[in-house]
Design a protein around this motif. Structure first.
Motif, PDB file in Angstrom:
ATOM      1  N   ASP A   1     -13.764 -11.097   8.914  1.00  0.00           N
ATOM      2  CA  ASP A   1     -12.329 -11.341   8.700  1.00  0.00           C
ATOM      3  C   ASP A   1     -11.826 -10.679   7.415  1.00  0.00           C
ATOM      4  O   ASP A   1     -11.123 -11.291   6.602  1.00  0.00           O
ATOM      5  CB  ASP A   1     -12.020 -12.841   8.673  1.00  0.00           C
ATOM      6  N   LEU A   2     -12.194  -9.390   7.259  1.00  0.00           N
ATOM      7  CA  LEU A   2     -11.799  -8.634   6.075  1.00  0.00           C
ATOM      8  C   LEU A   2     -11.042  -7.373   6.472  1.00  0.00           C
ATOM      9  O   LEU A   2     -11.309  -6.782   7.519  1.00  0.00           O
ATOM     10  CB  LEU A   2     -13.030  -8.220   5.263  1.00  0.00           C
ATOM     11  N   VAL A   3     -10.133  -6.980   5.614  1.00  0.00           N
ATOM     12  CA  VAL A   3      -9.447  -5.698   5.738  1.00  0.00           C
ATOM     13  C   VAL A   3      -9.663  -4.977   4.416  1.00  0.00           C
ATOM     14  O   VAL A   3      -9.322  -5.498   3.352  1.00  0.00           O
ATOM     15  CB  VAL A   3      -7.932  -5.878   6.000  1.00  0.00           C
ATOM     16  N   TYR A   4     -10.261  -3.792   4.494  1.00  0.00           N
ATOM     17  CA  TYR A   4     -10.508  -2.977   3.304  1.00  0.00           C
ATOM     18  C   TYR A   4      -9.457  -1.866   3.242  1.00  0.00           C
ATOM     19  O   TYR A   4      -9.362  -1.057   4.152  1.00  0.00           O
ATOM     20  CB  TYR A   4     -11.891  -2.323   3.359  1.00  0.00           C
ATOM     21  N   ILE A   5      -8.713  -1.824   2.152  1.00  0.00           N
ATOM     22  CA  ILE A   5      -7.731  -0.761   1.956  1.00  0.00           C
ATOM     23  C   ILE A   5      -8.449   0.371   1.232  1.00  0.00           C
ATOM     24  O   ILE A   5      -8.918   0.205   0.105  1.00  0.00           O
ATOM     25  CB  ILE A   5      -6.522  -1.246   1.122  1.00  0.00           C
ATOM     26  N   TYR A   6      -8.546   1.524   1.893  1.00  0.00           N
ATOM     27  CA  TYR A   6      -9.279   2.658   1.343  1.00  0.00           C
ATOM     28  C   TYR A   6      -8.400   3.634   0.584  1.00  0.00           C
ATOM     29  O   TYR A   6      -8.825   4.204  -0.403  1.00  0.00           O
ATOM     30  CB  TYR A   6      -9.999   3.424   2.454  1.00  0.00           C
TER      31      TYR A   6
ATOM     32  N   ASP B   1     -10.263   2.808  -5.479  1.00  0.00           N
ATOM     33  CA  ASP B   1      -9.578   4.092  -5.275  1.00  0.00           C
ATOM     34  C   ASP B   1      -8.152   3.882  -4.781  1.00  0.00           C
ATOM     35  O   ASP B   1      -7.222   4.569  -5.206  1.00  0.00           O
ATOM     36  CB  ASP B   1     -10.339   4.970  -4.279  1.00  0.00           C
ATOM     37  N   ALA B   2      -7.968   2.941  -3.873  1.00  0.00           N
ATOM     38  CA  ALA B   2      -6.632   2.663  -3.340  1.00  0.00           C
ATOM     39  C   ALA B   2      -5.737   2.042  -4.415  1.00  0.00           C
ATOM     40  O   ALA B   2      -4.541   2.345  -4.491  1.00  0.00           O
ATOM     41  CB  ALA B   2      -6.720   1.752  -2.130  1.00  0.00           C
ATOM     42  N   GLU B   3      -6.306   1.188  -5.234  1.00  0.00           N
ATOM     43  CA  GLU B   3      -5.538   0.607  -6.342  1.00  0.00           C
ATOM     44  C   GLU B   3      -5.092   1.707  -7.301  1.00  0.00           C
ATOM     45  O   GLU B   3      -3.952   1.704  -7.782  1.00  0.00           O
ATOM     46  CB  GLU B   3      -6.377  -0.450  -7.068  1.00  0.00           C
ATOM     47  N   GLN B   4      -5.974   2.673  -7.547  1.00  0.00           N
ATOM     48  CA  GLN B   4      -5.606   3.812  -8.402  1.00  0.00           C
ATOM     49  C   GLN B   4      -4.513   4.646  -7.732  1.00  0.00           C
ATOM     50  O   GLN B   4      -3.590   5.125  -8.400  1.00  0.00           O
ATOM     51  CB  GLN B   4      -6.822   4.680  -8.719  1.00  0.00           C
ATOM     52  N   ASP B   5      -4.593   4.813  -6.421  1.00  0.00           N
ATOM     53  CA  ASP B   5      -3.532   5.514  -5.691  1.00  0.00           C
ATOM     54  C   ASP B   5      -2.184   4.844  -5.938  1.00  0.00           C
ATOM     55  O   ASP B   5      -1.181   5.512  -6.206  1.00  0.00           O
ATOM     56  CB  ASP B   5      -3.799   5.508  -4.183  1.00  0.00           C
ATOM     57  N   LEU B   6      -2.178   3.533  -5.857  1.00  0.00           N
ATOM     58  CA  LEU B   6      -0.943   2.782  -6.047  1.00  0.00           C
ATOM     59  C   LEU B   6      -0.418   2.929  -7.472  1.00  0.00           C
ATOM     60  O   LEU B   6       0.788   3.107  -7.681  1.00  0.00           O
ATOM     61  CB  LEU B   6      -1.178   1.314  -5.688  1.00  0.00           C
ATOM     62  N   ARG B   7      -1.310   2.909  -8.436  1.00  0.00           N
ATOM     63  CA  ARG B   7      -0.895   3.126  -9.834  1.00  0.00           C
ATOM     64  C   ARG B   7      -0.339   4.537 -10.028  1.00  0.00           C
ATOM     65  O   ARG B   7       0.650   4.735 -10.749  1.00  0.00           O
ATOM     66  CB  ARG B   7      -2.060   2.866 -10.786  1.00  0.00           C
ATOM     67  N   ASN B   8      -0.958   5.516  -9.373  1.00  0.00           N
ATOM     68  CA  ASN B   8      -0.473   6.899  -9.480  1.00  0.00           C
ATOM     69  C   ASN B   8       0.919   7.052  -8.868  1.00  0.00           C
ATOM     70  O   ASN B   8       1.768   7.763  -9.413  1.00  0.00           O
ATOM     71  CB  ASN B   8      -1.448   7.870  -8.807  1.00  0.00           C
TER      72      ASN B   8
ATOM     73  N   SER C   1      -6.675 -15.731   9.826  1.00  0.00           N
ATOM     74  CA  SER C   1      -6.237 -15.032   8.628  1.00  0.00           C
ATOM     75  C   SER C   1      -7.372 -14.164   8.077  1.00  0.00           C
ATOM     76  O   SER C   1      -8.522 -14.596   8.048  1.00  0.00           O
ATOM     77  CB  SER C   1      -5.806 -16.058   7.578  1.00  0.00           C
ATOM     78  N   PHE C   2      -7.011 -12.974   7.669  1.00  0.00           N
ATOM     79  CA  PHE C   2      -7.969 -12.031   7.096  1.00  0.00           C
ATOM     80  C   PHE C   2      -7.763 -11.953   5.588  1.00  0.00           C
ATOM     81  O   PHE C   2      -6.668 -12.212   5.092  1.00  0.00           O
ATOM     82  CB  PHE C   2      -7.761 -10.632   7.687  1.00  0.00           C
ATOM     83  N   THR C   3      -8.809 -11.588   4.887  1.00  0.00           N
ATOM     84  CA  THR C   3      -8.705 -11.314   3.459  1.00  0.00           C
ATOM     85  C   THR C   3      -8.525  -9.811   3.291  1.00  0.00           C
ATOM     86  O   THR C   3      -9.297  -9.030   3.857  1.00  0.00           O
ATOM     87  CB  THR C   3      -9.978 -11.781   2.720  1.00  0.00           C
ATOM     88  N   VAL C   4      -7.514  -9.416   2.548  1.00  0.00           N
ATOM     89  CA  VAL C   4      -7.239  -8.008   2.297  1.00  0.00           C
ATOM     90  C   VAL C   4      -7.808  -7.634   0.938  1.00  0.00           C
ATOM     91  O   VAL C   4      -7.462  -8.251  -0.077  1.00  0.00           O
ATOM     92  CB  VAL C   4      -5.723  -7.716   2.346  1.00  0.00           C
ATOM     93  N   LEU C   5      -8.691  -6.645   0.936  1.00  0.00           N
ATOM     94  CA  LEU C   5      -9.300  -6.161  -0.301  1.00  0.00           C
ATOM     95  C   LEU C   5      -8.841  -4.731  -0.552  1.00  0.00           C
ATOM     96  O   LEU C   5      -9.134  -3.834   0.242  1.00  0.00           O
ATOM     97  CB  LEU C   5     -10.824  -6.201  -0.194  1.00  0.00           C
TER      98      LEU C   5
ATOM     99  N   ASP D   1       3.475  -5.604  -0.629  1.00  0.00           N
ATOM    100  CA  ASP D   1       3.905  -6.618   0.341  1.00  0.00           C
ATOM    101  C   ASP D   1       3.566  -6.210   1.769  1.00  0.00           C
ATOM    102  O   ASP D   1       3.121  -7.034   2.567  1.00  0.00           O
ATOM    103  CB  ASP D   1       5.407  -6.888   0.214  1.00  0.00           C
ATOM    104  N   LYS D   2       3.770  -4.929   2.090  1.00  0.00           N
ATOM    105  CA  LYS D   2       3.447  -4.442   3.437  1.00  0.00           C
ATOM    106  C   LYS D   2       1.946  -4.518   3.688  1.00  0.00           C
ATOM    107  O   LYS D   2       1.511  -4.872   4.782  1.00  0.00           O
ATOM    108  CB  LYS D   2       3.933  -3.010   3.636  1.00  0.00           C
ATOM    109  N   ILE D   3       1.163  -4.179   2.674  1.00  0.00           N
ATOM    110  CA  ILE D   3      -0.294  -4.265   2.807  1.00  0.00           C
ATOM    111  C   ILE D   3      -0.724  -5.708   3.077  1.00  0.00           C
ATOM    112  O   ILE D   3      -1.578  -5.967   3.924  1.00  0.00           O
ATOM    113  CB  ILE D   3      -0.992  -3.699   1.549  1.00  0.00           C
ATOM    114  N   LEU D   4      -0.096  -6.649   2.395  1.00  0.00           N
ATOM    115  CA  LEU D   4      -0.479  -8.049   2.564  1.00  0.00           C
ATOM    116  C   LEU D   4      -0.107  -8.605   3.934  1.00  0.00           C
ATOM    117  O   LEU D   4      -0.652  -9.632   4.356  1.00  0.00           O
ATOM    118  CB  LEU D   4       0.118  -8.899   1.440  1.00  0.00           C
TER     119      LEU D   4
END
Length: 111
Positions: free
Chosen positions: A86-91, A10-17, A2-6, A40-43
């Motif tokens: 074991d990390l995934v960075y959402i950019y 900037d990506a969080e702001q994209d989602l808010r926009n 299992s990976f941790t998704v971070l 959900d898809k990101i997770l």
């Protein structure tokens, strides 16, 4: 494994926009549904980080640990896999209304 998704700021702001745009164009209910579906898809990357495909623009530069996936036909999520930790960075999360090449250049290559 299992990976941790971070989801980076900037990506969080994209989602808010995206949420704000859809709320303005349609309704809060529709915006909330789309927001949840994208998250959900990101997770899903927690269990399958190789779900997406390499980003050709970045792979050409030797950055083969970056991948992207299309969510809901209009949104692209660009992320980096850190296998060692074991990390995934959402950019970034961008929509079809944006110039993808410009967003990649401005967001990823500036790091």
């Amino acid at each position: 494994m299992s990976f941790t998704v971070l989801i980076l700021n900037d990506a969080e702001q994209d989602l808010r926009n995206i949420h704000a745009y859809i709320q303005n164009q349609f309704s809060e209910s529709v915006a909330n549904d789309i927001y949840r579906e994208i998250r959900d898809k990101i997770l899903l990357l927690e269990n399958n980080p190789n779900f997406g495909t390499m980003v050709p623009q970045l792979a050409a530069l030797g950055m083969t640990n970056f991948r992207h996936m299309v969510v809901m036909k209009k949104n692209r999520v660009v992320y980096e896999i850190d296998m060692k930790n074991d990390l995934v960075y959402i950019y970034l999360i961008c929509t079809g209304r944006q110039d993808y090449d410009t967003v990649i250049r401005d967001r990823i290559l500036r790091h």
